[in-house]
Design an enzyme around this catalytic site. Structure first.
Site, PDB file in Angstrom:
ATOM      1  N   LYS A  62     -22.915 -37.162   0.574  1.00 54.59           N
ATOM      2  CA  LYS A  62     -23.996 -36.197   0.293  1.00 54.59           C
ATOM      3  C   LYS A  62     -24.438 -35.486   1.565  1.00 54.59           C
ATOM      4  CE  LYS A  62     -28.355 -37.943   0.030  1.00 54.59           C
ATOM      5  NZ  LYS A  62     -29.346 -37.369   0.964  1.00 54.59           N
ATOM      6  N   ASN A  63     -24.666 -36.250   2.624  1.00 58.29           N
ATOM      7  CA  ASN A  63     -25.264 -35.661   3.827  1.00 58.29           C
ATOM      8  C   ASN A  63     -24.272 -34.834   4.646  1.00 58.29           C
ATOM      9  OD1 ASN A  63     -27.642 -36.728   3.032  1.00 58.29           O
ATOM     10  ND2 ASN A  63     -27.702 -38.396   4.529  1.00 58.29           N
ATOM     11  N   CYS A 110     -37.496 -36.807   0.299  1.00 57.23           N
ATOM     12  CA  CYS A 110     -38.020 -38.164   0.182  1.00 57.23           C
ATOM     13  C   CYS A 110     -39.259 -38.324   1.056  1.00 57.23           C
ATOM     14  CB  CYS A 110     -36.968 -39.178   0.630  1.00 57.23           C
ATOM     15  SG  CYS A 110     -35.756 -39.560  -0.642  1.00 57.23           S
ATOM     16  N   ARG A 133     -41.568 -35.916   8.684  1.00 58.85           N
ATOM     17  CA  ARG A 133     -40.400 -35.051   8.527  1.00 58.85           C
ATOM     18  C   ARG A 133     -40.690 -33.594   8.892  1.00 58.85           C
ATOM     19  NH1 ARG A 133     -36.474 -36.872   3.817  1.00 58.85           N
ATOM     20  NH2 ARG A 133     -34.979 -36.466   5.456  1.00 58.85           N
ATOM     21  N   ASP A 178     -30.810 -45.253   6.978  1.00 58.32           N
ATOM     22  CA  ASP A 178     -30.467 -45.145   5.552  1.00 58.32           C
ATOM     23  C   ASP A 178     -29.927 -46.453   4.969  1.00 58.32           C
ATOM     24  OD1 ASP A 178     -31.255 -42.539   5.680  1.00 58.32           O
ATOM     25  OD2 ASP A 178     -29.234 -41.686   5.684  1.00 58.32           O
ATOM     26  N   ARG A 202     -30.522 -38.852  -6.583  1.00 56.70           N
ATOM     27  CA  ARG A 202     -30.309 -37.865  -5.515  1.00 56.70           C
ATOM     28  C   ARG A 202     -29.121 -38.248  -4.632  1.00 56.70           C
ATOM     29  NH1 ARG A 202     -35.783 -36.373  -2.644  1.00 56.70           N
ATOM     30  NH2 ARG A 202     -34.247 -35.029  -1.683  1.00 56.70           N
TER      31      ARG A 202
HETATM   32  N1  EPU Z   1     -37.943 -34.699  13.282  1.00 52.31           N
HETATM   33  C1  EPU Z   1     -38.952 -33.986  13.913  1.00 52.31           C
HETATM   34  N2  EPU Z   1     -38.821 -32.628  13.968  1.00 52.31           N
HETATM   35  C2  EPU Z   1     -37.761 -31.966  13.416  1.00 52.31           C
HETATM   36  C3  EPU Z   1     -36.739 -32.714  12.792  1.00 52.31           C
HETATM   37  C4  EPU Z   1     -36.853 -34.087  12.751  1.00 52.31           C
HETATM   38  O1  EPU Z   1     -39.914 -34.550  14.400  1.00 52.31           O
HETATM   39  O2  EPU Z   1     -37.725 -30.735  13.496  1.00 52.31           O
HETATM   40  C5  EPU Z   1     -38.064 -36.162  13.211  1.00 52.31           C
HETATM   41  C6  EPU Z   1     -38.160 -36.653  11.760  1.00 52.31           C
HETATM   42  O3  EPU Z   1     -39.489 -36.598  11.286  1.00 52.31           O
HETATM   43  C7  EPU Z   1     -37.620 -38.052  11.869  1.00 52.31           C
HETATM   44  C8  EPU Z   1     -36.565 -37.956  12.980  1.00 52.31           C
HETATM   45  O4  EPU Z   1     -36.855 -36.738  13.656  1.00 52.31           O
HETATM   46  O5  EPU Z   1     -38.634 -38.932  12.262  1.00 52.31           O
HETATM   47  C9  EPU Z   1     -35.132 -37.909  12.514  1.00 52.31           C
HETATM   48  O6  EPU Z   1     -34.971 -36.897  11.548  1.00 52.31           O
HETATM   49  P1  EPU Z   1     -33.619 -36.097  11.350  1.00 52.31           P
HETATM   50  O7  EPU Z   1     -33.899 -34.654  11.535  1.00 52.31           O
HETATM   51  O8  EPU Z   1     -32.551 -36.724  12.162  1.00 52.31           O
HETATM   52  O9  EPU Z   1     -33.330 -36.379   9.821  1.00 52.31           O
HETATM   53  P2  EPU Z   1     -32.978 -35.350   8.688  1.00 52.31           P
HETATM   54  O10 EPU Z   1     -32.020 -34.335   9.172  1.00 52.31           O
HETATM   55  O11 EPU Z   1     -34.223 -34.893   8.018  1.00 52.31           O
HETATM   56  C10 EPU Z   1     -30.895 -36.703   7.875  1.00 52.31           C
HETATM   57  C11 EPU Z   1     -30.441 -37.284   6.567  1.00 52.31           C
HETATM   58  C12 EPU Z   1     -31.345 -38.448   6.203  1.00 52.31           C
HETATM   59  C13 EPU Z   1     -31.235 -39.496   7.315  1.00 52.31           C
HETATM   60  C14 EPU Z   1     -31.614 -38.861   8.660  1.00 52.31           C
HETATM   61  C15 EPU Z   1     -31.442 -39.814   9.833  1.00 52.31           C
HETATM   62  C16 EPU Z   1     -29.515 -35.379   5.427  1.00 52.31           C
HETATM   63  C17 EPU Z   1     -29.577 -34.427   4.289  1.00 52.31           C
HETATM   64  N3  EPU Z   1     -30.503 -36.257   5.529  1.00 52.31           N
HETATM   65  O12 EPU Z   1     -32.244 -36.290   7.662  1.00 52.31           O
HETATM   66  O13 EPU Z   1     -30.839 -38.997   5.006  1.00 52.31           O
HETATM   67  O14 EPU Z   1     -32.095 -40.565   7.039  1.00 52.31           O
HETATM   68  O15 EPU Z   1     -30.799 -37.696   8.893  1.00 52.31           O
HETATM   69  O16 EPU Z   1     -30.134 -40.274   9.894  1.00 52.31           O
HETATM   70  O17 EPU Z   1     -28.570 -35.351   6.208  1.00 52.31           O
HETATM   71  C18 EPU Z   1     -30.936 -40.193   2.983  1.00 52.31           C
HETATM   72  O18 EPU Z   1     -29.760 -39.821   2.757  1.00 52.31           O
HETATM   73  O19 EPU Z   1     -31.520 -41.094   2.320  1.00 52.31           O
HETATM   74  C19 EPU Z   1     -31.674 -39.557   4.068  1.00 52.31           C
HETATM   75  C20 EPU Z   1     -32.994 -39.583   4.159  1.00 52.31           C
END
Ligand code: EPU
Length: 426
Positions: free
Chosen positions: A22-23, A116, A121, A305, A397
């Site tokens: 998915k990701n 989620c 986030r 995850d 999801r």
């Molecule tokens: N963060 C910030 N500012 C930003 C972006 C992120 O402060 O602009 C913080 C977030 O709040 C969090 C940390 O950085 O505390 C890490 O967030 P990241 O941006 O790495 O996560 P994401 O891109 O929102 C993806 C996956 C998540 C997975 C995380 C970490 C996708 C679609 N989602 O999320 O997947 O947990 O990376 O590996 O790729 C899941 O599949 O259940 C899921 C939540």
């Protein structure tokens, strides 16, 4: 409202082929906007989030055809750069369209994304990255507008290695003028997959999988055919489920290299695992061992995850374990539900202290987010008695009909649709 009803206590047995990730699929589908024409994306999982992404692409003017595991996407008709609010609020990954839309149309209008509820986030790193590439950003309430006549390469340092921000910047920079160097980039396998897709379209991206990614902007990209990598988190979830039910399961179509940290933790818990080529087998008859300390962190460390699922195994382990969550602030919502099933877990700030119990007992529990939901299903499969998992739209999801996967492995698990309450007039 749908729910899962599980009669626990049966060891899982059998073989499962793992679908695409998915990701990886979500940013790759978003990146298709960068090149006009017909893209063929293969090994795409049939998940709620993927269907929402396709709905958004259609709302932007693309034609999408999703059959079996193949998406044929014609991006010629894309005209819109405004992502509808009702779709944006359904899924955080809608934010992946910012970079590609900005690159193709010179502007994009989005809303604060949904997703989620596992922490704050924020999207500040995405916005700062796009700003560094030359975008002008204005915010009005929940609406964010980014504009740039021409994006220009830049040297960008991320404060934290955000997966989504790394991906958005890579996509925006692919057709920018000049070279972008992205430092402290996330190193997840899904980012490597995005690099491969961008390069298959003619981009010039190097270094993904390391903390420095270099993107040499090219004039334009062309559509291509591309297969998505297998889902390491679905694979990890099934390995834990097999171990927690003392089962014997083989996974096919996995990339074991993407699962090093998970395999390492499972082996420390005493789980017997055999890795051979692209398959992994679990054969676990014994009670799991406690693990003194597991800390979630960006790849290649132990993935956030998989935190909830491993916590179920540790709840059943012999001894005390400790798990620290360092990626998201709000990712322990499964703990109260596991405690209702008889687990002995105490949370202090971002650390869970787990005293293993011999048995979990069936209860009615609520999936509060995707991975928490998957963990509750594992707990139900391992527990004595009947478990009812509610709010399972979260699970849909990220897992394609999770009950079918576990039924195939011999579990007693059914999905029920609750009839809406009927009002009687007197
Ligand atoms: N963060 C910030 N500012 C930003 C972006 C992120 O402060 O602009 C913080 C977030 O709040 C969090 C940390 O950085 O505390 C890490 O967030 P990241 O941006 O790495 O996560 P994401 O891109 O929102 C993806 C996956 C998540 C997975 C995380 C970490 C996708 C679609 N989602 O999320 O997947 O947990 O990376 O590996 O790729 C899941 O599949 O259940 C899921 C939540």
């Amino acid at each position: 409202m749908e729910k899962l009803v599980i009669e626990g206590g049966k060891p899982l047995e059998g073989t499962v082929r793992i679908d695409g990730a998915k990701n990886a699929a979500l940013p790759i589908l978003a990146a298709s906007i960068l090149a006009k024409g017909i893209h063929v994306i293969e090994n795409v999982p049939n998940l709620l989030d993927i269907r929402v992404m396709l709905q958004i692409l259609e709302a932007l003017g693309c034609d999408a055809d999703f059959r079996e595991d193949k998406v044929v996407l014609n991006t010629d008709g894309a005209r819109e750069f405004h992502i509808p609010e009702h779709l944006m609020s359904k899924m955080r990954s809608s934010i992946f369209l910012m970079g590609p839309l900005l690159a193709r149309f010179g502007q994009v209008r989005v809303y604060e994304p949904g997703g989620c509820a596992i922490g704050l986030r924020k999207i500040d790193l995405h916005l700062r990255g796009l700003e560094a590439l030359g975008a002008e950003i204005s915010e009005d309430g929940d609406t964010i507008v980014c504009k740039a006549d021409r994006l220009r390469g830049a040297d960008i340092m991320l404060d934290i290695p955000s997966v989504g921000a790394t991906e958005n910047i890579m996509m925006a920079a692919a057709t920018a003028e000049g070279i972008t160097t992205l430092r402290n980039a996330a190193r997840e396998p899904e980012i490597v997959d995005l690099q491969h897709y961008l390069n298959a379209m003619g981009a010039n991206v190097l270094g993904s999988g390391t903390d420095t990614i270099t993107i040499k902007g090219v004039e334009s990209l062309k559509p291509c055919r591309y297969p998505i990598i297998p889902d390491r988190i679905v694979a990890g979830t099934l390995l834990v489920a097999a171990a927690a039910t003392k089962g014997s399961v083989t996974l096919e179509n996995v990339n074991p290299a993407h699962l090093h940290a998970v395999i390492h933790v499972l082996r420390r818990a005493g789980v017997s695992l055999q890795v051979e080529g692209s398959s992994i087998s679990v054969n676990n008859a014994a009670r799991p061992k406690a693990i003194e300390r597991i800390v979630t962190a960006p790849y290649p460390s132990f993935p956030t995850d998989m935190q909830a699922q491993i916590m179920v195994l540790l709840s059943l382990a012999d001894g005390f374990s400790m798990m620290k969550e360092t990626v998201f602030e709000g990712r322990f919502k499964h703990v109260d539900e596991l405690v209702r099933m008889g687990a002995d877990i105490r949370v202090d700030m971002n650390t869970a202290f787990i005293r293993g119990v011999r048995r979990l007992y069936g209860a009615t529990v609520e999936a509060t987010d995707l991975r928490a939901g998957a963990a509750l299903v594992i707990a139900g499969l391992a527990a004595t008695g009947t478990t009812v998992v509610e709010q399972i739209h979260h699970i849909d999801r990220g897992y394609d009909r999770i009950e079918r996967i576990f039924q195939h492995l011999g579990a007693s698990i059914e999905r029920f649709v609750e009839a809406p309450a009927v009002k009687h007039s007197s």
